[in-house]
Write a protein that holds these residues in place. Structure first.
Motif: not given
Length: 368
Positions: A252-264, A306-313
């Motif tokens: 994947s061209p993007v290894g890890q991407f920061p960040l997301r946060y738990a709303v609850e 399918r892969h997730l390397s271009l994101g999802h949602g």
């Protein structure tokens, strides 16, 4: 997982879990959801702060995200991307003409994989050609995991200043480019603010060339290391699109991407992620998940799925179509011109100094 500066986050490494959380409304992108940020507990000069605070689509949720995305989508249409194909093909051919003059060994990343997407995104955004190398260097510093706080802050300021000057120039003299379209984009009485404009351009600049640069580099490296896979596509048994999709999964061209946060509070596989804690999307790990992919560590362009390397949602990559078009055109042109291209002798290339951007610093190859 501990990030630079001792900042602790949850790393989401499994494909199915990552897919679930990327689309989960209980997970957001607004840094105001992150207690470490809002309570002022980030170390001074934290090198990843840019990813958390850059104004634009990637740091907002809900109605605000839909608002910004709808304004940008008006300018980033499939028609505009399709109209770029002849230019991409022409730039690919011109770069290969230059590469042919190098003879023997050359760094494919420097001489081909970098200039192609940089020129394309530069033309798309209407960026002055003389500033594109400077923008690339600042972008490299921005995505580095090892940049000093001073260097990271300097890169951020430099990028914002350069892009603000581009916006000012386009306001004074509009052109046939995406920046002009973004300035003009409106929905009813709504339009992008100056800060949102510059933040959107920054996102498109970094995502529009760094990721495609890595995608082309990683695809060539994988094909040359797996000649039986290259033969499948050269013989016409598999399309170049299959190479692109498998590279996105495999390396994947993007290894890890920061960040997301738990709303609850969220319970995932028996693990409790508490409200206000941060999540790191580990795309490279998800692509190698042996519970989701058969022979996950094998580079196999015949696989489907399918892969997730271009994101999802809701935050799926807006530039996915352009990245795919550039990579397919680049690979088709490269191996059409140099079907006997091979990796150069020598030590294995070193990884680039970033856990966000995933590739190698150089890719020495030889012709013939």
């Amino acid at each position: 997982m501990e990030l630079p500066g001792g900042v602790v986050v949850w790393a989401i490494t499994r494909h199915d879990t990552l897919q679930q959380l990327l689309a989960d409304p209980r997970v957001g992108k607004n840094p105001q959801l992150w207690t470490t940020f809002t309570e002022g507990r980030l170390p001074e000069g934290w090198p990843l702060l840019n990813f958390v605070t850059v104004p634009g689509m990637i740091t907002v949720d809900g109605d605000e995200h839909r608002r910004l995305r709808s304004l940008v989508v008006q300018a980033f249409t499939p028609r505009r991307i399709a109209e770029l194909q002849p230019a991409i093909e022409g730039r690919t051919a011109a770069l290969l003409d230059e590469v042919a003059l190098l003879e023997g060994e050359f760094d494919l990343r420097e001489h081909f994989a970098y200039p192609l997407p940089m020129q394309v995104i530069g033309e798309l955004l209407g960026l002055p050609a003389k500033q594109q190398d400077e923008l690339h260097e600042l972008s490299n510093t921005l995505v580095s995991s090892s940049a000093t706080p001073e260097a990271a802050l300097g890169a951020q300021r430099g990028l914002f200043a350069l892009l603000a000057s581009v916006v000012a120039a386009k306001r004074a003299e509009p052109g046939d480019d995406l920046t002009t379209d973004l300035i003009a984009a409106r929905e009813a009485d709504d339009r992008l603010t100056e800060q949102e404009l510059v933040g959107t351009l920054l996102l498109m600049l970094v995502a529009g060339h760094e990721t495609t640069l890595n995608l082309i580099t990683n695809a060539v490296r994988a094909l040359l290391a797996h000649p039986e896979q290259l033969r499948l596509v050269l013989d016409g048994e598999q399309p170049w699109s299959a190479v692109v999709e498998e590279t996105l999964r495999y390396d994947s061209p993007v290894g890890q991407f920061p960040l997301r946060y738990a709303v609850e509070d969220i319970e995932v596989d028996g693990v409790l992620i508490r409200r206000g804690e941060a999540l790191l999307a580990s795309y490279a790990s998800a692509g190698r998940d042996g519970e989701h992919y058969e022979n996950a560590d094998a580079f196999d362009i015949t696989r489907h799925g399918r892969h997730l390397s271009l994101g999802h949602g809701p935050h799926f990559c807006l530039g996915a179509g352009l990245a795919r078009l550039e990579a397919e055109t680049a690979l088709r042109g490269l191996f059409g011109r140099f079907p006997t291209l091979a990796l150069a002798d020598g030590p294995a290339p070193e990884p680039i100094g970033s856990f966000v951007s995933n590739s190698v610093r150089t890719l020495p190859v030889r012709v013939g």
